[in-house]
Design a protein around this motif. Structure first.
Motif, PDB file in Angstrom:
ATOM      1  N   ASN A  54     -13.631 -50.994   6.419  1.00 17.31           N
ATOM      2  CA  ASN A  54     -13.801 -52.266   5.711  1.00 17.31           C
ATOM      3  C   ASN A  54     -13.952 -52.143   4.200  1.00 17.31           C
ATOM      4  OD1 ASN A  54     -14.249 -54.498   7.978  1.00 17.31           O
ATOM      5  ND2 ASN A  54     -15.339 -52.658   8.643  1.00 17.31           N
ATOM      6  N   VAL A  55     -13.927 -50.932   3.666  1.00 22.88           N
ATOM      7  CA  VAL A  55     -14.200 -50.780   2.234  1.00 22.88           C
ATOM      8  C   VAL A  55     -13.173 -51.510   1.370  1.00 22.88           C
ATOM      9  CG1 VAL A  55     -13.002 -48.534   2.117  1.00 22.88           C
ATOM     10  CG2 VAL A  55     -14.701 -49.144   0.383  1.00 22.88           C
ATOM     11  N   GLN A  56     -11.923 -51.470   1.744  1.00 20.48           N
ATOM     12  CA  GLN A  56     -10.913 -52.152   0.929  1.00 20.48           C
ATOM     13  C   GLN A  56     -11.125 -53.673   0.937  1.00 20.48           C
ATOM     14  OE1 GLN A  56      -6.698 -51.688   2.038  1.00 20.48           O
ATOM     15  NE2 GLN A  56      -6.261 -51.520  -0.143  1.00 20.48           N
ATOM     16  N   ASP A  57     -11.323 -54.241   2.116  1.00 22.75           N
ATOM     17  CA  ASP A  57     -11.552 -55.684   2.204  1.00 22.75           C
ATOM     18  C   ASP A  57     -12.824 -56.081   1.465  1.00 22.75           C
ATOM     19  OD1 ASP A  57      -9.272 -55.988   3.705  1.00 22.75           O
ATOM     20  OD2 ASP A  57     -10.318 -56.052   5.630  1.00 22.75           O
ATOM     21  N   TYR A  58     -13.852 -55.244   1.544  1.00 24.00           N
ATOM     22  CA  TYR A  58     -15.108 -55.541   0.863  1.00 24.00           C
ATOM     23  C   TYR A  58     -14.898 -55.573  -0.650  1.00 24.00           C
ATOM     24  CZ  TYR A  58     -19.902 -55.094  -0.810  1.00 24.00           C
ATOM     25  OH  TYR A  58     -21.089 -55.291  -1.483  1.00 24.00           O
ATOM     26  N   LEU A  59     -14.200 -54.575  -1.171  1.00 23.82           N
ATOM     27  CA  LEU A  59     -13.960 -54.517  -2.615  1.00 23.82           C
ATOM     28  C   LEU A  59     -13.116 -55.699  -3.089  1.00 23.82           C
ATOM     29  CD1 LEU A  59     -13.305 -50.692  -2.984  1.00 23.82           C
ATOM     30  CD2 LEU A  59     -15.267 -51.955  -3.895  1.00 23.82           C
ATOM     31  N   ILE A  60     -12.111 -56.061  -2.317  1.00 24.99           N
ATOM     32  CA  ILE A  60     -11.271 -57.205  -2.683  1.00 24.99           C
ATOM     33  C   ILE A  60     -12.110 -58.483  -2.751  1.00 24.99           C
ATOM     34  CG2 ILE A  60      -9.411 -58.718  -1.866  1.00 24.99           C
ATOM     35  CD1 ILE A  60      -8.055 -56.196  -0.723  1.00 24.99           C
ATOM     36  N   ALA A  61     -13.017 -58.639  -1.789  1.00 20.91           N
ATOM     37  CA  ALA A  61     -13.819 -59.859  -1.717  1.00 20.91           C
ATOM     38  C   ALA A  61     -14.892 -59.928  -2.806  1.00 20.91           C
ATOM     39  CB  ALA A  61     -14.474 -59.965  -0.346  1.00 20.91           C
ATOM     40  N   HIS A  62     -15.383 -58.763  -3.253  1.00 20.55           N
ATOM     41  CA  HIS A  62     -16.533 -58.753  -4.171  1.00 20.55           C
ATOM     42  C   HIS A  62     -16.216 -58.148  -5.532  1.00 20.55           C
ATOM     43  CE1 HIS A  62     -19.250 -59.896  -0.866  1.00 20.55           C
ATOM     44  NE2 HIS A  62     -18.553 -59.064  -0.114  1.00 20.55           N
ATOM     45  N   TRP A  63     -14.964 -57.873  -5.811  1.00 19.49           N
ATOM     46  CA  TRP A  63     -14.562 -57.109  -6.997  1.00 19.49           C
ATOM     47  C   TRP A  63     -15.121 -57.653  -8.306  1.00 19.49           C
ATOM     48  CZ3 TRP A  63     -12.848 -52.412  -7.482  1.00 19.49           C
ATOM     49  CH2 TRP A  63     -12.209 -52.003  -8.654  1.00 19.49           C
ATOM     50  N   GLU A  64     -15.178 -58.952  -8.465  1.00 17.88           N
ATOM     51  CA  GLU A  64     -15.608 -59.545  -9.735  1.00 17.88           C
ATOM     52  C   GLU A  64     -17.107 -59.807  -9.786  1.00 17.88           C
ATOM     53  OE1 GLU A  64     -13.917 -59.801 -12.395  1.00 17.88           O
ATOM     54  OE2 GLU A  64     -12.010 -59.164 -11.518  1.00 17.88           O
ATOM     55  N   GLU A  65     -17.834 -59.445  -8.730  1.00 17.98           N
ATOM     56  CA  GLU A  65     -19.278 -59.664  -8.724  1.00 17.98           C
ATOM     57  C   GLU A  65     -20.000 -58.530  -9.448  1.00 17.98           C
ATOM     58  OE1 GLU A  65     -20.458 -60.192  -4.665  1.00 17.98           O
ATOM     59  OE2 GLU A  65     -19.007 -61.821  -4.329  1.00 17.98           O
ATOM     60  N   ASP A  66     -21.099 -58.863 -10.111  1.00 22.72           N
ATOM     61  CA  ASP A  66     -21.812 -57.872 -10.918  1.00 22.72           C
ATOM     62  C   ASP A  66     -22.271 -56.673 -10.092  1.00 22.72           C
ATOM     63  OD1 ASP A  66     -21.468 -59.385 -13.184  1.00 22.72           O
ATOM     64  OD2 ASP A  66     -23.456 -60.312 -13.111  1.00 22.72           O
ATOM     65  N   GLU A  67     -22.755 -56.925  -8.886  1.00 21.54           N
ATOM     66  CA  GLU A  67     -23.226 -55.822  -8.049  1.00 21.54           C
ATOM     67  C   GLU A  67     -22.098 -54.862  -7.722  1.00 21.54           C
ATOM     68  OE1 GLU A  67     -26.317 -55.962  -4.621  1.00 21.54           O
ATOM     69  OE2 GLU A  67     -24.345 -56.211  -3.685  1.00 21.54           O
ATOM     70  N   CYS A  68     -20.948 -55.389  -7.380  1.00 27.70           N
ATOM     71  CA  CYS A  68     -19.798 -54.555  -7.055  1.00 27.70           C
ATOM     72  C   CYS A  68     -19.331 -53.787  -8.297  1.00 27.70           C
ATOM     73  CB  CYS A  68     -18.669 -55.410  -6.487  1.00 27.70           C
ATOM     74  SG  CYS A  68     -17.266 -54.454  -5.860  1.00 27.70           S
TER      75      CYS A  68
END
Length: 257
Positions: A34-48
């Motif tokens: 799930n790492v790719q989907d997670y990064l795509i979903a949260h890429w612009e968030e400060d935590e990510c």
């Protein structure tokens, strides 16, 4: 047998409080899948962004140390090709996991992914059935109980807060991860003792890995090796050197404080 002046229990997670199968067959595969989907979903968030930044700094250090593997060179200020940048991070994460690395950067991202999975009910923490009752007994005897794992503090809390035995967070006095130092380095255990405010000789460390046990011993910490199903086989020398238990219920308790 635990020495009479022991009043602090320091517990490993994988193979000690928690089945290795849970970590290897559920937690780690979840990240890989799930790492790719997670990064795509949260890429612009400060935590990510912070997670990616730490992975970048780790990759730069790996490059300086001439470690083989994908080197993530994302310029955080420019997102000219987001898809490529995300793939670089994915490649680096999968490489680190394949190498069984325990870098703080990797563990932080994994912890954030597991938090989302726990919240969504996709995974639930597993602990051995003897763990919670034993810790309750220790605490009744006046002992303090801490966790020390290569997984991030957040990941540790998530596992115990969302366990099959319910929320177990009240059983623990604190948590340590690789920010205090590597588990195979004796100085890490000295730092833990200093952080708790006790002597190394006041601590009993329970782990399934003898290389961690030896590091703790070098620091003056008492050690017991936990033998669970699926754990690595011990040599005859290790069996004779270390106190061994197969359940927390088998642990000879020191005198109550």
């Amino acid at each position: 047998m635990a020495k009479p002046d022991v009043n602090v229990f320091l517990l490993d997670i994988e193979g000690t409080t928690t089945p290795i199968s849970f970590v290897k067959d559920i937690l780690f595969p979840y990240v890989k899948d799930n790492v790719q989907d997670y990064l795509i979903a949260h890429w612009e968030e400060d935590e990510c962004k912070q997670d990616v930044y730490l992975l970048k700094k780790q990759a730069e250090e790996d490059s300086r140390q001439h470690r083989a593997g994908p080197v993530h060179c994302l310029d955080e200020s420019v997102h000219t090709d987001e898809e490529k940048a995300i793939q670089e991070v994915v490649d680096n994460v999968l490489w680190q996991m394949a190498e069984d690395r325990k870098t703080t950067a990797l563990k932080q991202l994994q912890g954030h992914m597991w938090r989302a999975a726990y919240a969504a009910g996709k995974i639930k923490g597993e602990v051995y059935e003897d763990v919670a009752p034993a810790i309750q007994t220790w605490r009744q005897l006046g002992m303090k109980v801490y966790i020390y794992s290569s997984g991030s503090v957040e990941a540790q809390k998530l596992l115990f807060a969302n366990s099959t035995e319910g929320n177990l967070l009240d059983l623990f006095d604190g948590y340590f991860d690789t920010n205090i130092g590597a588990k195979v380095e004796s100085k890490s255990y000295k730092r833990i003792a200093e952080s708790i405010g006790c002597l190394p000789s006041n601590i009993l460390f329970l782990t399934d890995l003898t290389r961690e046990a030896r590091a703790a011993e070098e620091a003056g910490v008492n050690v017991t090796v936990v033998v669970r199903p699926g754990n690595s086989e011990l040599t005859e020398e290790e069996k004779s050197h270390f106190q061994l238990i197969t359940s927390f219920n088998d642990l000879p308790l020191p005198n109550s404080a």
